[in-house]
Write a protein that holds these residues in place. Structure first.
Motif, PDB file in Angstrom:
ATOM      1  N   ARG A   1       0.839  -1.209   0.000  1.00  0.00           N
ATOM      2  CA  ARG A   1       0.000   0.000   0.000  1.00  0.00           C
ATOM      3  C   ARG A   1       0.871   1.256   0.000  1.00  0.00           C
ATOM      4  O   ARG A   1       0.577   2.247  -0.652  1.00  0.00           O
ATOM      5  CB  ARG A   1      -0.928   0.016   1.225  1.00  0.00           C
ATOM      6  CG  ARG A   1      -2.115  -0.923   1.123  1.00  0.00           C
ATOM      7  CD  ARG A   1      -2.902  -1.043   2.434  1.00  0.00           C
ATOM      8  NE  ARG A   1      -2.538  -0.091   3.456  1.00  0.00           N
ATOM      9  CZ  ARG A   1      -3.059   1.112   3.577  1.00  0.00           C
ATOM     10  NH1 ARG A   1      -4.011   1.481   2.764  1.00  0.00           N
ATOM     11  NH2 ARG A   1      -2.654   1.917   4.526  1.00  0.00           N
ATOM     12  N   TYR A   2       1.946   1.179   0.757  1.00  0.00           N
ATOM     13  CA  TYR A   2       2.868   2.314   0.842  1.00  0.00           C
ATOM     14  C   TYR A   2       3.397   2.667  -0.550  1.00  0.00           C
ATOM     15  O   TYR A   2       3.383   3.823  -0.958  1.00  0.00           O
ATOM     16  CB  TYR A   2       4.018   1.962   1.798  1.00  0.00           C
ATOM     17  CG  TYR A   2       5.141   2.963   1.802  1.00  0.00           C
ATOM     18  CD1 TYR A   2       5.053   4.128   2.558  1.00  0.00           C
ATOM     19  CD2 TYR A   2       6.286   2.763   1.028  1.00  0.00           C
ATOM     20  CE1 TYR A   2       6.068   5.067   2.547  1.00  0.00           C
ATOM     21  CE2 TYR A   2       7.300   3.689   1.008  1.00  0.00           C
ATOM     22  CZ  TYR A   2       7.193   4.834   1.770  1.00  0.00           C
ATOM     23  OH  TYR A   2       8.206   5.767   1.751  1.00  0.00           O
TER      24      TYR A   2
ATOM     25  N   GLN B   1       2.117   1.939  -3.461  1.00  0.00           N
ATOM     26  CA  GLN B   1       1.068   2.461  -4.351  1.00  0.00           C
ATOM     27  C   GLN B   1       0.949   3.976  -4.187  1.00  0.00           C
ATOM     28  O   GLN B   1       0.780   4.715  -5.145  1.00  0.00           O
ATOM     29  CB  GLN B   1      -0.275   1.801  -4.030  1.00  0.00           C
ATOM     30  CG  GLN B   1      -0.336   0.346  -4.487  1.00  0.00           C
ATOM     31  CD  GLN B   1      -1.448  -0.424  -3.808  1.00  0.00           C
ATOM     32  OE1 GLN B   1      -2.289   0.147  -3.108  1.00  0.00           O
ATOM     33  NE2 GLN B   1      -1.467  -1.725  -4.012  1.00  0.00           N
ATOM     34  N   LYS B   2       1.066   4.411  -2.942  1.00  0.00           N
ATOM     35  CA  LYS B   2       0.957   5.852  -2.690  1.00  0.00           C
ATOM     36  C   LYS B   2       2.216   6.595  -3.143  1.00  0.00           C
ATOM     37  O   LYS B   2       2.139   7.742  -3.584  1.00  0.00           O
ATOM     38  CB  LYS B   2       0.654   6.102  -1.212  1.00  0.00           C
ATOM     39  CG  LYS B   2      -0.743   5.594  -0.803  1.00  0.00           C
ATOM     40  CD  LYS B   2      -1.051   5.920   0.637  1.00  0.00           C
ATOM     41  CE  LYS B   2      -2.139   5.051   1.235  1.00  0.00           C
ATOM     42  NZ  LYS B   2      -3.495   5.386   0.818  1.00  0.00           N
TER      43      LYS B   2
END
Ligand code: SF4
Lengths: 620, 241
Positions: free
Chosen positions: B23-24, B26-27
């Protein structure tokens, strides 16, 4: 490498260690030795919930813009870590510097729901700060509460040095200056508290004395020193349109409840639903400038990398430029790796059109919140949503391909009859009929489904229903059974689903919401006997609470089911929220006569909030 | 265009689990304006895959992810942009273009290098010194019985670790150990497995929090089962000028 307060052994033996290490994107780093004031901002619930809260992001940003202040975050340790910290006597720490909270100048605690009260005691306890304000010295931080529950702070008054009544953007600067001056002068803690009490919006409970009548109701509530004002006035932002907003919100590593950019488009509400506290305490309605919001959307997506953006307000359809704003977001961002999460909008051609653009129609559902099952009931609560609105909206949506509808109701509101309860089932059934009428057989994709959910009504301070008698647990559950029975009788019952909650928590919430200073002992007793995370159904311990009421000799019914006379002095009456008690009484009487009051844009009803000098009251 | 990114995950980032690292990143792609390709469909997601998840508590110096981009600036510029928006502890080491027919990192993984050290205080707890422990471990790997019972989804299975340990040596300072272990879908050996077997062979309980483990590098095998030829995943790509 930033030091951590917890060892590897501890961090690796608890769930989600990322809750406790800080270091997130956009975390503010300052040298604590180079600031005058260290402010620990606490949301008394687990990180995942607390990090999702907009208000804290706003205040975090606001405080940290000041060079003399370092604002850091604190959350409730989850139960696994709570146990370890108690066993090993590890003091609770702030995420940024990982320093103990007890060494800070301020501990600010946001009060978002009553069921977080035992977590407040947990935070104080783990921080090694005395639970009672009276036992604190300059060795301890000033403990200050704010947020919606501070509009009746009395049940937790003795745990706080002060409360901030109103919107955080307004007088914190003044409070910090006052603190710095007091420190420089070498004031005693009490002298500082008295100085703070003179700031508009600041309530210092220790400076007020309370007397009770024999029947337990409030006899008088008076300041015990000249520094404390008779009434504490709410403060709120009047130049809201361009009020600064965090452009670089924190981005947690773990998935939290709100894992997205949240843009606040307005504050306050024009609607005046009679059960709703937010609708009254944030009056008058004020809007953000739409061009400013567009600019913020870009900046915030860029600075966070979030994949979703949403709008926040009490009733988004009432935002003047809602169509422009939503269209902008969809056109600019949709399909470019950013989801636009729509606010709940009035169902009409516009909202159905944008919904069909950003959602999978087959998978998404329409939402209505009629809150009452019959038109009579909706008139009593002043919910300006008619059956016609709902059925027309549903018809249009069904023609557009939707086939799922969610309905939200409240049970146990004043004057509710069996017929009103059954009305929930009848309305749900009518919606399914609309589907069968509107959508020809060959066009039906899947079955129509209507899900009705009810919550139980809790009367809140500063609402027209603050005088209402609350239902008992048995009455609540009986109402839910009536709805459930009626649902089963419906011809299309296979298309209907009904959900309701347990009633134990509701009763407790009722006591805490309209409680007085006598309730504090119950909260403390419950906490000491193991109540914690009461808003989490898996950890809620009703028996501990019931025992606490018994131990302290506090009668639940006095706070919940008792009939209150219109001239009773309430524990929260010393607060001036702008909306007058006269207006609330008028509204209570209107409710009893099922008489509807127009919204602020149709006609001003003279609630008193005009005195703030802005917002919707001056639109025309 | 396929891109392979090598990064390090150090310090406090050891507490961030694999899903959150995904997720990190992706951001990161959005913050650094990486023109990443999205999948088709109603909820498009970034085309991104990781070589091998790293367990919570471990650090890594040579971690990999592959992405697909629609366009890109030079490697140097992309490194600059991404590193300007990193959390402390995560650092992008390289950004390289892969040949169009490149196999994704995950299916290439054949071996990993690790450095293992005892955390402070644990040598005493185990009644030894850092140096003795590590020297003992090297000779155990060379001479001991490394058959262990491995728990899998299908039940228990006897595994001989010996052929799956490709290399081991005491580190230069004498206080740690270097291990090259089989990895990937077929024979995945975590360093903890070796450490636990060693502790058990001495009749000691394996201290779950006793070791600081850093994954140094991840390899593909260009050779065969009989004659390995390990090459780093990074070596498949080329810098973009
Ligand atoms: S004063 Fe009138 S317009 Fe203003 S908030 Fe009250 S009712 Fe609405």
């Amino acid at each position: 490498m930033r030091k951590l307060a917890l060892s590897d052994e501890v961090l690796l033996s608890v769930s989600q260690p990322a809750r406790y290490i800080g270091g997130e994107i956009n975390m503010v780093v300052k040298d604590p030795s180079k600031v005058d004031v260290r402010f620990a901002m606490c949301f008394p619930d687990v990180y995942d919930i607390g990090m999702s809260h907009l208000g804290i992001q706003i205040l975090y940003d606001m405080f940290n813009r000041r060079e003399d202040t370092y604002c850091e975050r604190v959350y409730s340790p989850w139960t696994d870590l709570d146990k370890i910290m108690r066993e090993e006597q590890i003091p609770l720490f702030a995420l940024e510097s990982q320093d103990p909270v007890k060494d800070f100048d301020f501990l600010g605690i946001t009060l978002q729901y009553e069921m977080s009260y035992t977590n407040i005691l947990q935070v104080l306890d783990l921080s090694q700060i005395p639970l009672h304000a009276a036992d604190r010295t300059w060795e301890h931080p000033i403990v200050i509460g704010g947020g919606p529950c501070s509009y009746n702070p009395e049940p937790i008054a003795e745990f706080f040095d002060m409360f901030y009544i109103g919107e955080g953007e307004v007088v914190y600067a003044q409070l910090i200056e006052t603190y710095k001056e007091s420190k420089k002068r070498g004031d005693s803690r009490e002298q500082f508290l008295k100085a703070a009490a003179q700031i508009k919006g600041i309530y210092v409970p220790s400076l007020y004395d309370v007397e009770y009548n024999e029947d337990g109701t409030l006899k008088s509530f008076k300041p015990n020193c000249p520094e404390a004002p008779e009434t504490v006035e709410k403060v709120l932002v009047m130049d809201f349109a361009n009020e600064v907003y965090p452009e670089k919100p924190l981005v947690p590593f773990i998935k939290v409840t709100q894992d997205r950019v949240v843009l606040e488009i307005m504050r306050g509400c024009i609607r005046g639903c009679r059960f709703c506290q937010a609708g009254q305490i944030y009056k008058p309605l004020r809007e953000k400038n739409v061009e400013y919001l567009k600019e913020l959307a870009y900046k915030m997506l860029k600075s966070t990398g979030h994949e979703e953006i949403s709008l926040s307000s009490l009733s988004s359809s009432d935002y003047t430029d809602i169509e422009e704003m939503v269209t902008y977001l969809v056109d600019e961002f949709h399909g470019k790796g950013v989801n636009v999460s729509l606010p709940s909008l009035r169902i009409d051609a516009f909202s159905l059109d944008v919904m069909s653009k950003v959602q999978d129609v087959k998978k998404s559902s329409l939402t209505f919140a009629p809150e009452g099952g019959t038109q009579r009931m909706r008139d009593v609560i002043n919910k300006g949503l008619t059956e016609e609105d709902i059925l027309n909206g549903a018809a249009e949506a069904f023609r557009g391909g939707w086939n799922r509808v969610k309905l939200y109701f409240m049970l146990g509101q004043p004057t509710e009859t069996v017929e009103d309860c059954e009305g929930i089932a009848l309305l749900s059934e009518k919606i399914t009929e609309v589907f069968f009428d509107e959508v020809p057989k060959e066009k039906r994709q899947g079955k129509v489904q209507v899900v009705a959910s009810t919550s139980f009504f809790v009367p809140k301070p500063f609402t027209p229903f603050q005088w209402a008698q609350m239902c008992t647990k048995e009455e609540f559950l009986e109402k839910a059974r009536i709805v459930n029975r009626k649902m089963k009788e419906m011809k299309n019952h296979k298309c209907l689903k009904y959900n309701w909650h347990e009633a134990d928590v509701t009763v407790l919430e009722g006591v805490l919401a309209r409680g007085d200073r006598k309730v504090a002992a119950v909260i403390e007793d419950a906490y000491k006997n193991g109540a914690l995370y009461d808003s989490w159904s898996e950890s809620f311990k009703n028996d501990v609470w019931m025992q606490a009421f018994e131990n302290c000799g506090v009668d639940i019914d006095f706070y919940t089911t008792r009939e209150r006379s219109l001239d009773e002095l309430f524990p929260w009456d010393f607060i001036d929220v702008g909306v007058t008690k006269e207006f609330l009484k008028r509204e209570w009487n209107n409710a009893m006569n099922a008489k509807v009051t127009p919204n602020c844009r149709m006609q001003c009803s003279g609630c008193g909030a005009k005195n703030f000098g802005g917002g919707v009251c001056f639109e025309n | 265009m396929k891109i392979r990114i090598k990064f390090s995950k150090q310090g406090n980032m050891r507490f961030i689990g694999h899903l959150d690292v995904m997720r990190y990143f992706q951001k990161v792609m959005r913050r650094a304006d990486v023109n990443i390709r999205y999948s088709e469909g109603f909820s498009p997601h970034q085309i991104m895959s990781f070589a091998a998840p790293l367990g919570v508590g471990l650090t890594g110096s040579g971690e990999y992810l592959d992405i697909e981009v629609l366009s890109t600036d030079s490697s140097a510029e992309m490194l600059r942009r991404m590193n300007a928006t990193m959390a402390e502890g995560i650092h992008i080491v390289s950004y390289k273009k892969l040949p169009d027919d490149a196999v994704n990192a995950m299916s290439l993984v054949a071996a990993c290098d690790y450095t293992v050290r005892l955390r402070e205080g644990y040598a005493e707890k185990l009644g030894t010194t850092n140096a003795d422990f590590m020297n003992g471990l090297v000779s155990y790997i060379a001479n001991g019985n490394l058959e262990i019972v491995k728990k899998t989804k299908k039940g228990e299975r006897l595994v001989d670790l010996k052929p799956l340990i490709f290399d081991s040596a005491v580190t230069e300072d004498g206080e740690g150990i270097f291990l090259k272990l089989s990895s990937g879908s077929a024979n995945n050996i975590k360093p903890e497995l070796v450490l636990e077997a060693y502790c058990n062979s001495m009749g000691k309980e394996f201290p779950a929090f006793g070791f600081a483990i850093n994954r140094e590098e991840v390899y593909a095998d260009n050779g065969s089962e009989q004659a390995h030829d390990f090459v780093t995943l990074e070596s498949f790509g080329e810098d973009i000028e």
